[in-house]
Design a protein around this motif. Structure first.
Motif, short mmCIF file in Angstrom:
data_model
loop_
_atom_site.label_atom_id
_atom_site.label_comp_id
_atom_site.label_asym_id
_atom_site.label_seq_id
_atom_site.Cartn_x
_atom_site.Cartn_y
_atom_site.Cartn_z
N SER A 186 0.85 -1.19 0.00
CA SER A 186 0.00 0.00 0.00
C SER A 186 0.89 1.25 0.00
CB SER A 186 -0.90 0.01 1.23
OG SER A 186 -0.12 0.25 2.40
N PRO A 187 0.42 2.35 -0.59
CA PRO A 187 1.21 3.59 -0.58
C PRO A 187 1.59 4.05 0.84
CG PRO A 187 -0.62 3.78 -2.12
CD PRO A 187 -0.82 2.49 -1.35
N GLN A 188 0.74 3.72 1.80
CA GLN A 188 1.03 4.11 3.19
C GLN A 188 2.25 3.36 3.75
OE1 GLN A 188 -2.07 3.17 2.07
NE2 GLN A 188 -2.86 5.27 1.92
N GLU A 189 2.53 2.18 3.20
CA GLU A 189 3.68 1.40 3.65
C GLU A 189 4.98 1.87 3.01
OE1 GLU A 189 2.74 -3.08 4.29
OE2 GLU A 189 1.42 -2.41 2.67
N VAL A 190 4.89 2.53 1.85
CA VAL A 190 6.10 2.94 1.12
C VAL A 190 5.97 4.41 0.67
CG1 VAL A 190 6.87 0.65 0.38
CG2 VAL A 190 5.10 1.84 -0.94
N PRO A 191 5.76 5.33 1.59
CA PRO A 191 5.47 6.73 1.21
C PRO A 191 6.60 7.41 0.44
CG PRO A 191 5.88 6.55 3.57
CD PRO A 191 5.74 5.15 3.05
N THR A 192 7.86 7.00 0.66
CA THR A 192 8.95 7.69 -0.05
C THR A 192 9.11 7.18 -1.48
OG1 THR A 192 10.77 6.18 0.57
CG2 THR A 192 10.18 7.92 2.14
#
Length: 282
Positions: free
Chosen positions: A72-78
């Motif tokens: 999910s984007p929340q797990e890999v924000p960078t």
């Protein structure tokens, strides 16, 4: 005898690409493809691959291309933009890396998830490469080495196209990109040798990327030095359809027709070139 892997990138990105790859394998000269774990047509690609057992299949790792992540984007924000997808092209990723805004722990976890997703299909995977070749960026290359060992994969694309190839005739922007990529690829070869990974002697398709039409492919085949080669292709059944989804200005249909060309097949036979997959390498 020269041995050549003709590999189609982006398997799974679109149904027009998927069907072109299968047809070019069954009826043309394509021998190999790279499966995109985040492609919108991933499931279709996996299903089609099961119908074509002679097709070599690699993992096309992805950190660019405005595509979604496996995590999910929340797990890999960078790794993602405000859209929740990875950046469109490699300069943005390199910029983030240089500014210290790229979390390599997140890179590891996302690429691990991508490899796990493909390995879980049960398809016979024979090599690793990546979208826009980011796997040879030094910090990312260190991660890819670790993941290759984790999943027991030892064959890898090292995209080191010769500096001299089409030096004075290709697009200068393409030449500059090729030269930077070849420089990084030559540095990556140190780890290939140290870890006993396997790659080809030569790689082709950077300066003609997205435009490996019949004329460019014929020109290349006539000039292949002795050794083991990979030729990168981007086939699709309809450029008009694909251009509605992607702004890369690729000539997908021309590349597909090159792979299906009887003249190209005759040329390969005349030069006694053996078509192989990465899986045929030791």
């Amino acid at each position: 005898m020269n041995r050549v892997i003709i590999n189609a990138d982006d398997f799974g990105i679109h149904t027009e690409v998927n069907h072109a790859i299968i047809e070019a394998c069954e009826q043309g000269v394509l021998t190999s493809t790279s499966l995109l774990p985040t492609g919108p047509a991933f499931e279709e690609a996996v299903s089609l691959a099961r119908t074509c057992p002679g097709l070599g299949i690699g993992i096309h790792l992805c950190l660019v291309g405005s595509l979604p992540t496996v995590l999910s984007p929340q797990e890999v924000p960078t790794l993602v933009t405000d859209s929740g997808r990875v950046p469109d092209s490699y300069p943005e990723v390199i910029k983030r890396a240089c500014q210290g805004h790229l979390d390599y722990g997140q890179v590891y976890r996302e690429l691990d998830a991508q490899m796990e997703k493909i390995m879980a299909t049960g398809l016979p995977i024979d090599h690793v490469d990546s979208h826009q070749h980011l796997h040879v960026l030094p910090q990312i290359w260190n991660i890819v080495q670790s993941l290759m060992m984790k999943y027991g994969i030892h064959r890898v694309r090292i995209p080191r196209e010769a500096y001299s190839y089409k030096l004075f005739s290709a697009n200068p922007v393409r030449i500059a990109g090729r030269d930077g990529l070849t420089f990084l690829s030559q540095k990556a070869m140190d780890a290939v040798k140290r870890l006993h990974f396997t790659t080809t002697d030569f790689f082709w398709g950077m300066v003609d990327g997205g435009n490996m039409n019949e004329g460019n492919l014929k020109y290349l085949i006539d000039r292949l030095p002795f050794g083991v080669h990979e030729i990168m292709m981007h086939p699709g059944r309809s450029t008009a359809v694909l251009s509605q989804s992607f702004s890369w200005e690729y000539h997908w249909q021309d590349e597909f027709q090159a792979l299906m060309s009887p003249a190209i097949r005759r040329q390969l036979e005349k030069r006694e070139i053996q078509l192989i997959t990465y899986g045929d390498l030791p």
